[in-house]
Design a protein around this motif. Structure first.
Motif, PDB file in Angstrom:
ATOM      1  N   GLN A  81       0.801  -1.213   0.090  1.00 53.53           N
ATOM      2  CA  GLN A  81      -0.072   0.036  -0.042  1.00 53.53           C
ATOM      3  C   GLN A  81       0.795   1.195   0.047  1.00 53.53           C
ATOM      4  O   GLN A  81       1.983   1.132   0.640  1.00 53.53           O
ATOM      5  CB  GLN A  81      -1.011   0.019   1.309  1.00 53.53           C
ATOM      6  CG  GLN A  81      -2.165  -0.839   1.387  1.00 53.53           C
ATOM      7  CD  GLN A  81      -3.074  -0.707   2.372  1.00 53.53           C
ATOM      8  OE1 GLN A  81      -2.453   0.170   3.139  1.00 53.53           O
ATOM      9  NE2 GLN A  81      -3.999  -1.526   2.481  1.00 53.53           N
ATOM     10  N   THR A  82       0.523   2.379  -0.540  1.00 53.29           N
ATOM     11  CA  THR A  82       1.073   3.568  -0.699  1.00 53.29           C
ATOM     12  C   THR A  82       0.214   4.551   0.029  1.00 53.29           C
ATOM     13  O   THR A  82      -0.658   4.761   0.057  1.00 53.29           O
ATOM     14  CB  THR A  82       1.277   4.204  -2.138  1.00 53.29           C
ATOM     15  OG1 THR A  82       1.891   3.139  -2.864  1.00 53.29           O
ATOM     16  CG2 THR A  82       2.004   5.277  -2.049  1.00 53.29           C
ATOM     17  N   TRP A  83       0.973   5.097   1.174  1.00 55.14           N
ATOM     18  CA  TRP A  83       0.469   6.158   2.101  1.00 55.14           C
ATOM     19  C   TRP A  83       1.500   7.568   1.868  1.00 55.14           C
ATOM     20  O   TRP A  83       2.602   7.461   1.775  1.00 55.14           O
ATOM     21  CB  TRP A  83       0.776   5.867   3.599  1.00 55.14           C
ATOM     22  CG  TRP A  83      -0.021   4.729   4.003  1.00 55.14           C
ATOM     23  CD1 TRP A  83       0.226   3.286   3.288  1.00 55.14           C
ATOM     24  CD2 TRP A  83      -1.182   4.669   4.858  1.00 55.14           C
ATOM     25  NE1 TRP A  83      -1.198   2.589   3.924  1.00 55.14           N
ATOM     26  CE2 TRP A  83      -1.814   3.339   4.757  1.00 55.14           C
ATOM     27  CE3 TRP A  83      -1.684   5.724   5.564  1.00 55.14           C
ATOM     28  CZ2 TRP A  83      -3.077   3.144   5.666  1.00 55.14           C
ATOM     29  CZ3 TRP A  83      -2.832   5.391   6.302  1.00 55.14           C
ATOM     30  CH2 TRP A  83      -3.443   4.276   6.177  1.00 55.14           C
ATOM     31  N   LEU A 132      -7.266   3.766  11.938  1.00 50.69           N
ATOM     32  CA  LEU A 132      -7.513   3.081  10.760  1.00 50.69           C
ATOM     33  C   LEU A 132      -9.031   2.388  10.761  1.00 50.69           C
ATOM     34  O   LEU A 132      -9.670   2.137  11.991  1.00 50.69           O
ATOM     35  CB  LEU A 132      -6.699   1.547  10.838  1.00 50.69           C
ATOM     36  CG  LEU A 132      -5.204   1.811  10.852  1.00 50.69           C
ATOM     37  CD1 LEU A 132      -4.438   0.841  11.083  1.00 50.69           C
ATOM     38  CD2 LEU A 132      -4.940   2.429   9.345  1.00 50.69           C
ATOM     39  N   SER A 133      -9.730   2.309   9.744  1.00 54.32           N
ATOM     40  CA  SER A 133     -11.089   1.744   9.923  1.00 54.32           C
ATOM     41  C   SER A 133     -11.302   0.270   9.907  1.00 54.32           C
ATOM     42  O   SER A 133     -12.005  -0.228  10.130  1.00 54.32           O
ATOM     43  CB  SER A 133     -11.730   2.476   8.466  1.00 54.32           C
ATOM     44  OG  SER A 133     -11.160   1.854   7.422  1.00 54.32           O
ATOM     45  N   ASP A 134     -10.017  -0.542   9.621  1.00 54.07           N
ATOM     46  CA  ASP A 134     -10.001  -1.982   9.887  1.00 54.07           C
ATOM     47  C   ASP A 134      -8.662  -1.981  10.252  1.00 54.07           C
ATOM     48  O   ASP A 134      -7.581  -1.564  10.011  1.00 54.07           O
ATOM     49  CB  ASP A 134     -10.210  -2.630   8.392  1.00 54.07           C
ATOM     50  CG  ASP A 134     -10.759  -3.963   8.838  1.00 54.07           C
ATOM     51  OD1 ASP A 134     -10.880  -4.488  10.031  1.00 54.07           O
ATOM     52  OD2 ASP A 134     -11.415  -4.365   7.668  1.00 54.07           O
ATOM     53  N   SER A 135      -8.538  -3.446  10.628  1.00 53.59           N
ATOM     54  CA  SER A 135      -7.208  -3.953  11.154  1.00 53.59           C
ATOM     55  C   SER A 135      -6.170  -4.004   9.825  1.00 53.59           C
ATOM     56  O   SER A 135      -6.508  -4.119   8.443  1.00 53.59           O
ATOM     57  CB  SER A 135      -7.122  -5.248  11.836  1.00 53.59           C
ATOM     58  OG  SER A 135      -7.623  -6.234  10.863  1.00 53.59           O
ATOM     59  N   LEU A 136      -5.085  -4.037  10.049  1.00 56.10           N
ATOM     60  CA  LEU A 136      -3.833  -3.817   8.888  1.00 56.10           C
ATOM     61  C   LEU A 136      -2.665  -4.817   9.394  1.00 56.10           C
ATOM     62  O   LEU A 136      -2.007  -4.313  10.573  1.00 56.10           O
ATOM     63  CB  LEU A 136      -3.552  -2.393   8.669  1.00 56.10           C
ATOM     64  CG  LEU A 136      -2.548  -2.115   7.293  1.00 56.10           C
ATOM     65  CD1 LEU A 136      -3.332  -2.361   5.970  1.00 56.10           C
ATOM     66  CD2 LEU A 136      -2.223  -0.679   7.235  1.00 56.10           C
ATOM     67  N   THR A 137      -2.089  -5.693   8.679  1.00 58.00           N
ATOM     68  CA  THR A 137      -1.121  -6.324   8.789  1.00 58.00           C
ATOM     69  C   THR A 137       0.093  -5.927   7.822  1.00 58.00           C
ATOM     70  O   THR A 137       0.091  -6.202   6.603  1.00 58.00           O
ATOM     71  CB  THR A 137      -1.218  -7.846   8.693  1.00 58.00           C
ATOM     72  OG1 THR A 137      -2.041  -8.265   9.490  1.00 58.00           O
ATOM     73  CG2 THR A 137      -0.064  -8.814   9.029  1.00 58.00           C
ATOM     74  N   VAL A 138       1.158  -5.424   8.499  1.00 59.97           N
ATOM     75  CA  VAL A 138       2.290  -4.946   7.801  1.00 59.97           C
ATOM     76  C   VAL A 138       3.496  -6.068   7.841  1.00 59.97           C
ATOM     77  O   VAL A 138       3.861  -6.320   8.929  1.00 59.97           O
ATOM     78  CB  VAL A 138       2.869  -3.454   8.341  1.00 59.97           C
ATOM     79  CG1 VAL A 138       4.199  -3.213   7.540  1.00 59.97           C
ATOM     80  CG2 VAL A 138       1.732  -2.553   8.069  1.00 59.97           C
ATOM     81  N   CYS A 139       3.997  -6.516   6.777  1.00 58.23           N
ATOM     82  CA  CYS A 139       4.901  -7.578   7.147  1.00 58.23           C
ATOM     83  C   CYS A 139       5.833  -7.547   5.949  1.00 58.23           C
ATOM     84  O   CYS A 139       5.387  -7.706   4.684  1.00 58.23           O
ATOM     85  CB  CYS A 139       4.189  -8.941   7.075  1.00 58.23           C
ATOM     86  SG  CYS A 139       5.329 -10.322   7.084  1.00 58.23           S
ATOM     87  N   LEU A 183       5.080   6.582   1.582  1.00 56.49           N
ATOM     88  CA  LEU A 183       5.625   5.418   2.120  1.00 56.49           C
ATOM     89  C   LEU A 183       5.072   4.126   1.741  1.00 56.49           C
ATOM     90  O   LEU A 183       3.880   4.122   1.619  1.00 56.49           O
ATOM     91  CB  LEU A 183       5.212   5.323   3.619  1.00 56.49           C
ATOM     92  CG  LEU A 183       5.668   4.143   4.585  1.00 56.49           C
ATOM     93  CD1 LEU A 183       7.006   4.025   4.815  1.00 56.49           C
ATOM     94  CD2 LEU A 183       4.851   4.386   6.038  1.00 56.49           C
ATOM     95  N   LYS A 184       6.003   3.082   1.153  1.00 55.31           N
ATOM     96  CA  LYS A 184       5.441   1.904   0.601  1.00 55.31           C
ATOM     97  C   LYS A 184       5.370   0.786   1.817  1.00 55.31           C
ATOM     98  O   LYS A 184       6.274   0.504   2.471  1.00 55.31           O
ATOM     99  CB  LYS A 184       6.293   1.293  -0.584  1.00 55.31           C
ATOM    100  CG  LYS A 184       6.040   2.172  -1.728  1.00 55.31           C
ATOM    101  CD  LYS A 184       4.880   1.974  -2.382  1.00 55.31           C
ATOM    102  CE  LYS A 184       4.958   2.519  -3.691  1.00 55.31           C
ATOM    103  NZ  LYS A 184       3.793   2.554  -4.596  1.00 55.31           N
ATOM    104  N   LEU A 185       3.995   0.417   2.150  1.00 57.84           N
ATOM    105  CA  LEU A 185       4.041  -0.553   3.316  1.00 57.84           C
ATOM    106  C   LEU A 185       3.605  -2.104   2.597  1.00 57.84           C
ATOM    107  O   LEU A 185       2.639  -2.152   2.045  1.00 57.84           O
ATOM    108  CB  LEU A 185       2.798  -0.125   4.142  1.00 57.84           C
ATOM    109  CG  LEU A 185       3.050   1.050   5.089  1.00 57.84           C
ATOM    110  CD1 LEU A 185       2.026   1.320   6.127  1.00 57.84           C
ATOM    111  CD2 LEU A 185       4.460   0.602   6.140  1.00 57.84           C
ATOM    112  N   PRO A 186       4.629  -2.943   2.942  1.00 58.47           N
ATOM    113  CA  PRO A 186       4.010  -4.233   2.444  1.00 58.47           C
ATOM    114  C   PRO A 186       2.889  -4.899   3.342  1.00 58.47           C
ATOM    115  O   PRO A 186       2.987  -4.840   4.640  1.00 58.47           O
ATOM    116  CB  PRO A 186       5.449  -5.004   2.741  1.00 58.47           C
ATOM    117  CG  PRO A 186       6.110  -4.429   3.878  1.00 58.47           C
ATOM    118  CD  PRO A 186       5.593  -2.986   3.457  1.00 58.47           C
TER     119      PRO A 186
END
Length: 260
Positions: free
Chosen positions: A62-64, A135-142, A254-257
């Motif tokens: 995702q791009t932030w 955040l409107s929902d959970s998010l897993t950054v890995c 910011l690129k988040l995996p």
């Protein structure tokens, strides 16, 4: 172990490396049946406090976007998954003072290491911060986050320290990935890889990116003269003024995996 910095992740966090090594030797030296997974990665999720076996880091990201109007602080800097359409070049400005450098705190290179609350650091005037909405929902950054940024400095070289943090519902600022970059030139478009991580952010948590010109003593202070820190005299060190550029053709992000 079960603890990292100020955080206790319970007995579940204790590494299984000893048991995995014994199982590996039992299989390859004693011809016993394998008691280990062929997975390439064994990662601990800091959010849900569980180990996961992965064959590779995910290739989804995702791009932030980093957004501000001149001086990104804890009150004004924004981090958003939606790109803000700019019609003019804007810049966030901050000043690095080599005699008052931003201190290192936690992370993989700081002392002490681990996850330590950094809210006071983010309140400094020489730290840019960009914070998301809850955040409107959970998010897993890995995986390995990356910061893409265009920076102008008024000296021959500069350093950048980058931290990505989770802000909990109780307003604790808990960093989960750090990066550091030395630029040998005064202006550069940079892609800064951060430390690999795995964390599930809960609904209602917020994300924050923090940027500074130092992280001392984890890294030596850039003297602003173009010299190596070990060759520069303290009396000759220079104040560095930074401009983080945001324009239609170069938006800081910011690129988040993301692990689906």
């Amino acid at each position: 172990g079960r603890r990292s910095g100020s955080q206790d992740y319970s007995e579940t966090a204790v590494s299984r490396i000893d048991q995995l090594q014994i199982a590996w030797f039992d299989h390859y030296l004693k011809q016993q049946p394998p008691r280990f997974s062929p997975a390439c990665l064994d990662v601990f999720d800091l959010g849900n406090q569980q180990w996961q076996e992965l064959h590779d880091f995910p290739n989804t990201d995702q791009t932030w976007y980093l957004q501000s109007s001149g001086l990104a602080s804890v009150q004004t800097g924004k981090l958003s998954p939606k790109k803000l359409v700019n019609t003019v070049i804007e810049a966030d400005v901050f000043v690095h003072d080599p005699w008052r450098p931003v201190p290192s705190l936690g992370g993989h290179a700081g002392s002490p290491q681990g996850v330590l609350e950094r809210g006071k650091l983010d309140d400094r005037a020489d730290v840019l911060t960009y914070t998301s909405e809850p955040l409107s929902d959970s998010l897993t950054v890995c995986g390995v986050p990356e910061l893409r940024i265009h920076v102008n400095g008024d000296r021959p070289s500069f350093d950048l320290a980058v931290t990505v943090s989770q802000i909990t519902k109780s307003d604790q600022v808990l960093p989960f990935s750090h990066g550091y970059y030395h630029s040998p030139q005064g202006s550069a478009r940079l892609t800064i890889p951060l430390q690999a991580t795995c964390i599930t952010l809960a609904k209602g948590d917020r994300l924050r990116v923090s940027i500074s010109g130092a992280s001392f003593p984890a890294y030596p202070v850039n003297p602003g003269t173009g010299q190596r820190p070990t060759h520069a005299h303290l009396a000759d060190q220079q104040v560095i003024t930074f401009m983080v550029m945001n324009s239609p053709d170069c938006t800081a992000n910011l690129k988040l995996p993301i692990l689906a």
